[in-house]
Design an enzyme around this catalytic site. Structure first.
Site, PDB file in Angstrom:
ATOM      1  N   GLU A 351       0.803  -1.236   0.000  1.00 20.86           N
ATOM      2  CA  GLU A 351       0.000   0.000   0.000  1.00 20.86           C
ATOM      3  C   GLU A 351       0.831   1.279   0.000  1.00 20.86           C
ATOM      4  O   GLU A 351       0.543   2.205   0.755  1.00 20.86           O
ATOM      5  CB  GLU A 351      -0.918  -0.002   1.239  1.00 20.86           C
TER       6      GLU A 351
HETATM    7  C1  TNX Z   1      -4.219  -4.143   4.926  1.00 24.42           C
HETATM    8  S1  TNX Z   1      -2.437  -6.503   4.603  1.00 24.42           S
HETATM    9  C2  TNX Z   1      -2.933  -3.881   5.352  1.00 24.42           C
HETATM   10  C3  TNX Z   1      -2.702  -3.477   6.739  1.00 24.42           C
HETATM   11  C4  TNX Z   1      -3.971  -3.308   7.500  1.00 24.42           C
HETATM   12  C5  TNX Z   1      -4.914  -4.442   7.149  1.00 24.42           C
HETATM   13  C6  TNX Z   1      -6.176  -4.430   7.933  1.00 24.42           C
HETATM   14  C7  TNX Z   1      -1.483  -5.411   4.293  1.00 24.42           C
HETATM   15  C8  TNX Z   1      -0.274  -5.852   3.670  1.00 24.42           C
HETATM   16  N1  TNX Z   1      -1.829  -4.145   4.593  1.00 24.42           N
HETATM   17  O1  TNX Z   1      -1.938  -2.302   6.779  1.00 24.42           O
HETATM   18  O2  TNX Z   1      -3.694  -3.311   8.861  1.00 24.42           O
HETATM   19  O3  TNX Z   1      -5.210  -4.354   5.794  1.00 24.42           O
HETATM   20  O4  TNX Z   1      -6.939  -5.563   7.681  1.00 24.42           O
END
Ligand code: TNX
Length: 535
Positions: A351
């Protein structure tokens, strides 16, 4: 008349026989993960105060396992079980192959014997043995129970070599005692890798001696603004040791180049200048969220970012053009490698919505080099596969099949953590008191009923490195919250990781998990009593 008497006698004797104190057969003892092969014989072994452990093979590696077993049962039984020249609990190393986690458990009336080619195998045999005794065996109070185990034999070995769980100690800091408690439960389920998500926008939780403000400032708050905390390097090493005694490898994660607000708040000289005005995402952040920010059109003011206590993601980034960024990462990876005996450093990579795509690729490639320089293998969230991965590095599939496909196409392996199945922070259903549901509602049957080898198109068994269940902690503040989300689902995921699809069965799991529920009750674990199981 005579014939009639014989029939009566037969009925009567079979009644007497079925009332023998043998209790349930070995198959019905509720072993999770389900072993490869279980066969019962007619009888029981009884653990008694006179029981002793006999070690055959390298004493230095076996005696800590004997101590572990004795400690596990000492409070409930009141027995002080010792290692002796001869004993009715035999732990025997039959080979020397550390990567062979298989074991055999033979329970006879007079003796229990665990054999394996590695200490880990003996340890897993011990875990199975603990599940075979009455559920009170793990109680931390004295219980007056006959400590009977049904006789029979078990042959067992895991499907995947990496069986993990992840705890996010960044969103809410989770302290030492709760971390150890989590590790204890992982060990009972034969999980062998514990991924610690140590850094994120909301907090930096590992002391880095050459950059002390990371924890002084970056470790000073958490989601919702609570007091929080961080692990000193000594704390971290204690976690490493505690886990190693349970055959669990720590996998530390430094999430980057996104999810770095806590670092950017600690050191302004690292901050490309996307300042977050006091948690208000409506101004600076929203327009750039999910898009690629153009740094060239911005004035870069290197000032510390504001500390962040919200839960939205995707707004922070390291400056991928800045030399200092890589000096910083080099220091962090060097210090972390020195205190991490395991082979992996997790570099995050998820992300990073405000990092330009080509900058992101350059960044991931540089960071992989740094990790390799310190003798470690990189693991990263599936987005890292958009870069050229070094051979042997691992992509952790959480959301994007296409990314996972890119990793497979490069000959790299996949750690399976599909959010719709393996995310322990997802709510069970819309009534769950905490948790998120952006990926799915995950009831126990859903967490159980999937196969890593056929879950995603383009990923087959031979591409899979292992399975991991992450617990993100945006909504998780304490041990009660952890227990509510983690149990019983972690048991389902442990079975998915350990037991081949051919031995897994939901109806059988529903019956077996009841025994584990009793054990959790005895250990004071307040698990979620899902209606999917007739507890
Ligand atoms: C996505 S999974 C994220 C996390 C969040 C999570 C909450 C991932 C690699 N990134 O930063 O905590 O969703 O479900």
């Amino acid at each position: 008349m005579k014939k009639f008497n014989v029939i009566i006698a037969l009925i009567f004797s079979s009644f007497i026989y079925s009332c023998q104190p043998s209790g349930p057969a070995l198959e019905d003892r509720g072993i999770i993960p389900i072993p490869s092969q279980v066969s019962s014989s007619n009888g029981t072994f009884e653990l008694m105060s006179s029981s002793a452990i006999q070690l055959v093979g390298d004493q230095a590696s076996l005696s800590p396992i004997a101590t572990y077993f004795a400690d596990q049962v000492s409070q409930s039984t009141g027995f002080d079980i010792q290692v002796a020249e001869t004993g009715n609990l035999v732990f025997e190393l039959t080979g020397n192959n550390p990567s062979d986690e298989s074991y055999q458990l033979e329970i006879e009336k007079e003796q229990v014997k665990i054999t394996a080619n590695s200490p880990a195998g003996i340890f897993y045999g011990v875990q199975t043995l603990l599940q075979v005794f009455p559920a009170e065996i793990l109680s931390n109070e004295r219980k007056s129970v006959a400590w009977l185990a049904p006789t029979g034999s078990i042959t067992d070995s895991p499907e995947y070599g990496y069986r993990g769980a992840m705890l996010d100690v960044a969103r809410h800091f989770i302290g030492m005692e709760d971390v150890k408690h989590f590790i204890d439960q992982m060990a009972h389920l034969k999980l062998n890798h514990f991924h610690l998500h140590l850094t994120d926008d909301q907090g930096w939780r590992i002391e880095i001696k050459s950059w002390p403000r990371l924890t002084e400032i970056g470790g000073s708050t958490e989601v919702g603004g609570g007091e929080s905390g961080f692990f000193t390097q000594e704390d971290y090493q204690e976690i490493v040791r505690y886990a190693a005694e349970r055959f669990i490898t720590i996998v530390p994660e430094i999430d980057m180049p996104g999810h770095t607000n806590a670092a950017l708040a600690s050191y302004g000289e690292l901050n490309p200048g996307i300042n977050l005005p006091d948690g208000d995402l409506s101004t600076v952040n929203k327009p750039v969220h999910g898009s690629e920010i153009d740094f060239s059109s911005k004035m870069i003011i290197r000032e510390p970012a504001e500390l962040y206590t919200g839960t939205e993601v995707g707004f922070s980034t390291f400056d991928t053009d800045l030399d200092l960024t890589y000096q910083f990462i080099d220091d962090v990876v060097r210090e972390l490698s020195e205190i991490t005996p395991g082979p992996y450093i997790h570099i995050g990579g998820d992300e990073s919505h405000v990092t330009r795509k080509d900058d992101y690729v350059v960044f991931v490639e540089k960071v992989q080099e740094i990790v390799q320089k310190y003798g470690k293998t990189s693991i990263g969230w599936d987005e890292i596969a958009t870069a050229k991965l070094l051979s042997g590095n691992i992509a952790q599939f959480w959301a994007d099949e296409e990314n996972a496909g890119l990793a497979v196409g490069q000959g790299n392996k996949i750690l399976m953590s599909p959010a719709k199945k393996a995310y322990l922070d997802m709510q069970y259903d819309s009534t769950s008191r905490i948790g998120l549901h952006w990926a799915a509602y995950i009831e126990l049957d859903s967490a159980y009923l999937w196969d890593p080898a056929s879950y995603a198109s383009g990923i087959s068994k031979s591409d899979i490195f292992g399975v991991e269940a992450p617990l993100w902690t945006e909504t998780v503040e304490n041990r009660a919250d952890i227990e509510y989300l983690v149990f019983p689902r972690l048991a389902a995921l442990a079975e998915v990781a350990w037991s081949p699809a051919s031995t897994r069965d939901w109806v059988s799991f529903q019956a077996r998990i009841k025994e584990l529920g009793k054990s959790w009750e005895n250990q004071g674990i307040d698990f979620y009593r899902t209606s999917k199981v007739n507890w």
